[in-house]
Motif scaffolding. Structure first.
Motif, short mmCIF file in Angstrom:
data_model
loop_
_atom_site.label_atom_id
_atom_site.label_comp_id
_atom_site.label_asym_id
_atom_site.label_seq_id
_atom_site.Cartn_x
_atom_site.Cartn_y
_atom_site.Cartn_z
N ILE A 245 19.50 29.70 32.04
CA ILE A 245 19.65 30.22 30.68
C ILE A 245 20.86 31.14 30.67
CG2 ILE A 245 18.01 32.11 31.14
CD1 ILE A 245 17.24 32.01 28.16
N GLU A 246 21.67 31.06 29.64
CA GLU A 246 22.87 31.90 29.54
C GLU A 246 22.47 33.38 29.50
OE1 GLU A 246 25.93 30.94 29.82
OE2 GLU A 246 25.32 28.81 30.01
N PRO A 247 23.25 34.24 30.15
CA PRO A 247 22.89 35.67 30.22
C PRO A 247 22.68 36.30 28.85
CG PRO A 247 24.64 35.20 31.78
CD PRO A 247 24.44 33.96 30.97
N GLU A 248 23.57 35.99 27.89
CA GLU A 248 23.42 36.61 26.57
C GLU A 248 22.14 36.16 25.88
OE1 GLU A 248 26.40 33.14 26.18
OE2 GLU A 248 25.94 34.78 27.61
N GLU A 249 21.74 34.91 26.12
CA GLU A 249 20.49 34.42 25.53
C GLU A 249 19.29 35.10 26.15
OE1 GLU A 249 20.21 32.56 22.95
OE2 GLU A 249 22.34 32.12 22.76
N PHE A 250 19.39 35.32 27.48
CA PHE A 250 18.27 36.00 28.15
C PHE A 250 18.17 37.47 27.70
CE2 PHE A 250 16.37 38.12 31.93
CZ PHE A 250 15.14 37.51 31.86
N ASP A 251 19.36 38.11 27.53
CA ASP A 251 19.36 39.50 27.04
C ASP A 251 18.77 39.58 25.65
OD1 ASP A 251 20.52 40.35 29.37
OD2 ASP A 251 22.56 40.39 28.57
N ALA A 252 19.10 38.62 24.78
CA ALA A 252 18.53 38.60 23.43
C ALA A 252 17.01 38.42 23.50
CB ALA A 252 19.17 37.48 22.63
N PHE A 253 16.58 37.58 24.44
CA PHE A 253 15.14 37.35 24.61
C PHE A 253 14.45 38.63 25.03
CE2 PHE A 253 11.97 36.27 28.01
CZ PHE A 253 10.94 35.85 27.17
N LEU A 254 15.05 39.36 25.99
CA LEU A 254 14.45 40.60 26.45
C LEU A 254 14.39 41.63 25.31
CD1 LEU A 254 15.98 41.08 30.03
CD2 LEU A 254 13.67 40.33 29.42
N SER A 255 15.49 41.69 24.52
CA SER A 255 15.52 42.62 23.39
C SER A 255 14.42 42.31 22.42
CB SER A 255 16.88 42.58 22.71
OG SER A 255 17.90 43.00 23.57
N ALA A 256 14.20 41.05 22.18
CA ALA A 256 13.14 40.63 21.25
C ALA A 256 11.76 41.01 21.80
CB ALA A 256 13.22 39.12 20.99
N LEU A 257 11.60 40.83 23.10
CA LEU A 257 10.33 41.21 23.72
C LEU A 257 10.10 42.73 23.55
CD1 LEU A 257 10.20 39.24 27.09
CD2 LEU A 257 8.85 38.82 25.03
N GLY A 258 11.19 43.51 23.81
CA GLY A 258 11.04 44.96 23.70
C GLY A 258 10.74 45.37 22.28
N ALA A 259 11.38 44.71 21.31
CA ALA A 259 11.14 45.05 19.90
C ALA A 259 9.72 44.71 19.51
CB ALA A 259 12.15 44.30 19.01
N GLY A 260 9.19 43.67 20.14
CA GLY A 260 7.82 43.27 19.81
C GLY A 260 6.80 44.26 20.31
#
Length: 260
Positions: A245-260
């Motif tokens: 998975i591209e790093p920026e996509e994984f970072d966005a995923f982590l951000s979404a998890l944290g926001a959740g």
């Protein structure tokens, strides 16, 4: 091969016949130029018909599982619809006659008949006395009169089999009855050396598949053991087995998890 074709070969050359159980065996028999295959009804499928290629196929109707003449008629018509060329039937003459009257080519059984061996003294040769040999001949005559196409001729002295074959229009498929019959019939498992249980005197082994299967089993065990070892050591899965998975996509995923 057709019924007419088989009949035309009687007395002209020996035919070959194998009992097969798998698609691979059927394909191999067809590629090898085997004339006739015997396949029991539960294994008889459109896929098996395709695998059998140009081989003439005898579909074995199981004695004891089928009981009435109607049972045999229904099973025989089903076998023929799938593409069978004839059926094997060890039932009585009335059933054989009924099948023949429907135009279904029928192969029966004389000599040692496994399902009825108690009448001839068990699993041993039949026809070694004049009276016993005459009984085999009379059985052949009765099958001929009933309209059978042929019969498996099992464990009968070769000289007896030869004389009977000369005197009948039936196609006789020899299982331990010598070269005087019309075809030589063996089981694929005997030919390939992977017989389960008793191996009859007339069987001949041409390849040692049992040893090859054992070698493959040991290779299978070794492969499974290596897999388990690599899982425990962490060697499997390696990067090439994983989805990236591209790093920026994984970072966005982590951000979404944290926001959740």
């Amino acid at each position: 091969m057709t019924v007419a074709g088989l009949r035309a070969l009687k007395g002209r050359r020996q035919m070959t016949m194998l009992y097969v159980e798998t698609l691979d065996e059927a394909r191999a028999a067809a590629a090898a130029g085997i004339d006739i295959l015997s396949i029991i009804d539960p294994l008889w499928t459109p896929a098996m018909r395709e695998a059998a290629g140009d081989c003439f196929v005898q579909v074995g109707l199981l004695y004891g599982e089928l009981v009435t003449t109607e049972d045999y008629l229904r099973a025989a018509h089903r076998a023929m619809r799938i593409g069978g060329d004839c059926v094997y039937c060890a039932a009585g003459l009335g059933t054989i006659r009924a099948l023949a009257e429907e135009g279904i080519p029928v192969i029966s059984h004389v000599g040692l008949i496994p399902s009825k061996a108690t009448w001839t003294g068990g699993f041993k040769a039949v026809g070694k006395t004049a009276d016993s040999a005459l009984a085999v001949w009379r059985h052949v005559q009765a099958l001929e009169e009933a309209g059978a196409l042929g019969a498996e001729l099992e464990v009968v002295p070769e000289r007896v089999a030869t004389e009977i074959s000369r005197r009948t229009s039936l196609l006789l498929f020899s299982m331990g009855a010598g070269a005087g019959a019309d075809a030589q019939y063996l089981f694929a498992e005997d030919v390939l050396g992977c017989t389960r249980g008793h191996r009859p005197r007339h069987a001949k082994t041409y390849r040692n598949f049992a040893a090859e299967y054992e070698r493959l089993q040991q290779e299978r065990i070794a492969a499974f053991r290596e897999f388990a070892g690599e899982v425990r050591s962490g060697a499997y899965p390696a990067p090439q087995h994983l989805v990236p998975i591209e790093p920026e996509e994984f970072d966005a995923f982590l951000s979404a998890l944290g926001a959740g």
